[in-house]
Design an enzyme around this catalytic site. Structure first.
Site, PDB file in Angstrom:
ATOM      1  N   GLU A   1      68.936  -2.624  23.802  1.00 24.34           N
ATOM      2  CA  GLU A   1      69.342  -1.112  23.445  1.00 24.34           C
ATOM      3  C   GLU A   1      68.227  -1.748  21.632  1.00 24.34           C
ATOM      4  OE1 GLU A   1      69.640   1.686  21.443  1.00 24.34           O
ATOM      5  OE2 GLU A   1      71.035   3.165  23.328  1.00 24.34           O
TER       6      GLU A   1
ATOM      7  N   ARG B   1      83.251  -0.534  19.267  1.00 17.43           N
ATOM      8  CA  ARG B   1      82.567  -1.225  18.741  1.00 17.43           C
ATOM      9  C   ARG B   1      81.281  -1.266  18.082  1.00 17.43           C
ATOM     10  NH1 ARG B   1      78.063  -0.085  22.277  1.00 17.43           N
ATOM     11  NH2 ARG B   1      78.792   0.155  24.217  1.00 17.43           N
TER      12      ARG B   1
ATOM     13  N   ASN C   1      77.752   0.611  17.875  1.00 16.25           N
ATOM     14  CA  ASN C   1      76.736   1.107  18.507  1.00 16.25           C
ATOM     15  C   ASN C   1      75.200   1.472  18.228  1.00 16.25           C
ATOM     16  OD1 ASN C   1      75.791   1.607  21.435  1.00 16.25           O
ATOM     17  ND2 ASN C   1      75.829   3.192  21.408  1.00 16.25           N
TER      18      ASN C   1
ATOM     19  N   GLU D   1      83.969   1.080  26.990  1.00 18.99           N
ATOM     20  CA  GLU D   1      83.334   2.110  27.657  1.00 18.99           C
ATOM     21  C   GLU D   1      84.010   0.732  29.334  1.00 18.99           C
ATOM     22  OE1 GLU D   1      79.458   2.151  27.627  1.00 18.99           O
ATOM     23  OE2 GLU D   1      79.117   4.563  27.878  1.00 18.99           O
TER      24      GLU D   1
ATOM     25  N   ASN E   1      75.116   7.144  18.623  1.00 16.40           N
ATOM     26  CA  ASN E   1      73.913   6.932  19.110  1.00 16.40           C
ATOM     27  C   ASN E   1      72.765   7.230  18.106  1.00 16.40           C
ATOM     28  OD1 ASN E   1      72.991   5.219  21.685  1.00 16.40           O
ATOM     29  ND2 ASN E   1      74.482   6.522  22.846  1.00 16.40           N
TER      30      ASN E   1
ATOM     31  N   ASP F   1      70.630   9.506  24.542  1.00 13.95           N
ATOM     32  CA  ASP F   1      70.427   8.320  23.774  1.00 13.95           C
ATOM     33  C   ASP F   1      70.091   7.467  22.505  1.00 13.95           C
ATOM     34  OD1 ASP F   1      71.301   5.215  24.046  1.00 13.95           O
ATOM     35  OD2 ASP F   1      71.443   5.046  25.432  1.00 13.95           O
TER      36      ASP F   1
END
Ligand SMILES: O=C(O)[C@H](O)[C@@H](O)[C@H](O)[C@H](O)CO
Ligand SMILES: [Zn+2]
Length: 302
Positions: free
Chosen positions: A16, A98, A100, A118, A151, A206
């Protein structure tokens, strides 16, 4: 147009947060659940990594040196050479969340959001996340709550609009953005991924970036695509496909900012699915020949 692999299986969990570092011609990215920050050198082809002791949602360089990372529920400064991390702010104290995705705005303020944990990809308790900014003086502001998967972030060419994704409602939102105060207002939907019948073809929005024509490039998680959208009309313009389904984010890089770097995840695949169907899951891809450009990414100015 061509898609090539630049780091094969670079991430072992969720690749990511790609960030092109112009000064060093390196690509920074994270392997979220492994707690790793990667630095891929485009000149030598070497991919180095540093391991931190919690999940790491994003990485972005600091003007003063080092990097900002979203480490577990903390915003932290990391000194790569010294392998030292300093926590600056902790959020969501009472929640199981958390950090992201995160990114700096055109004035050098850091924006980052949280999500619930998740149990498997896209399955989690909804509305546990929030969107925060870390001002240049180090103070923390809360902008939004009841976010499910915080996101992608991007800003318009005139710096008057901020785009922001919550993956679960499958929407790219637009806000009026005041670059001076850092306030966002007038939330509306810029791109709607549609109803459940479109999950198969478009997946979940995303990470994202924007090109110099103000179009958005959105990684479509579980669809193996990055789609260019017109944020004025919400319409799909172009689509690039990848040999891995869990495409997570993208950024422009290369000497002329005309290459699109794309990360993806491996988490959620069984070992058999990985071996037989998606052996490139977790890799970093480079797309060339798109005929569009991005521009240098912003860094933390605090
Ligand atoms: O990459 C991210 O932003 C999240 O950390 C991942 O967990 C997935 O993308 C998510 O499941 C789908 O949106
Ligand atoms: Zn993401």
């Amino acid at each position: 147009m061509s898609v090539t692999v630049v780091v094969k299986n670079g991430a072992s969990t969720v690749g990511e947060g790609p960030h092109w570092d112009e000064a060093t011609q390196t690509l920074l990215y994270v392997d979220i659940l492994a707690g790793d920050v990667h630095r891929w050198n485009s000149v030598t082809g070497q991919d180095e990594k540093i391991h931190l002791d919690a999940s790491v949602g994003f990485v972005t360089p600091c003007r003063k040196g080092g990097y900002m990372v979203g480490l577990g529920k903390s915003l932290a400064h990391m000194n790569w050479e010294a392998n030292a991390v300093t926590n600056l702010q902790e959020v969501d104290l009472e929640k199981n969340t958390r950090f992201n995705d995160g990114k700096c705005d055109p004035s050098g303020r850091l924006w980052a959001g949280t999500m619930g944990m998740e149990t498997k990809p896209t399955v989690l308790e909804h509305y546990q996340g929030s969107l925060y900014s870390l001002e240049k003086d180090g103070t923390l502001k809360t902008h939004l709550d009841k976010i499910s998967i915080s996101n992608g972030l991007a800003w318009s060419e005139d710096n008057r609009t901020m785009f922001y994704i919550d993956s679960i409602p499958r929407k790219v939102y637009a806000f009026d953005f005041d670059i001076t105060t850092g306030e966002i207002s007038n939330q509306r939907t810029a791109v709607d991924f549609g109803g459940p019948d479109t999950i198969e073809s478009l997946g979940f929005p995303d990470g994202m970036t924007s090109d110099t024509e103000g179009k958005l490039w959105v990684a479509c998680y579980s669809a193996g695509k990055v789609v260019q959208f017109d944020c004025e009309t919400g319409k799909e313009l172009r689509s690039v496909e990848f040999p891995a389904k869990k495409t997570t984010s993208c950024c422009f890089g290369g000497k002329n900012f005309d290459e699109l770097y794309v990360t993806c995840a491996k988490t959620g695949l069984t070992e058999e699915e990985f071996q037989t169907q998606q052996p490139l899951a977790g890799s970093v891809f480079k797309v060339t020949g798109l005929g569009v450009k991005g521009k240098p990414m912003y860094v933390y100015e605090g």
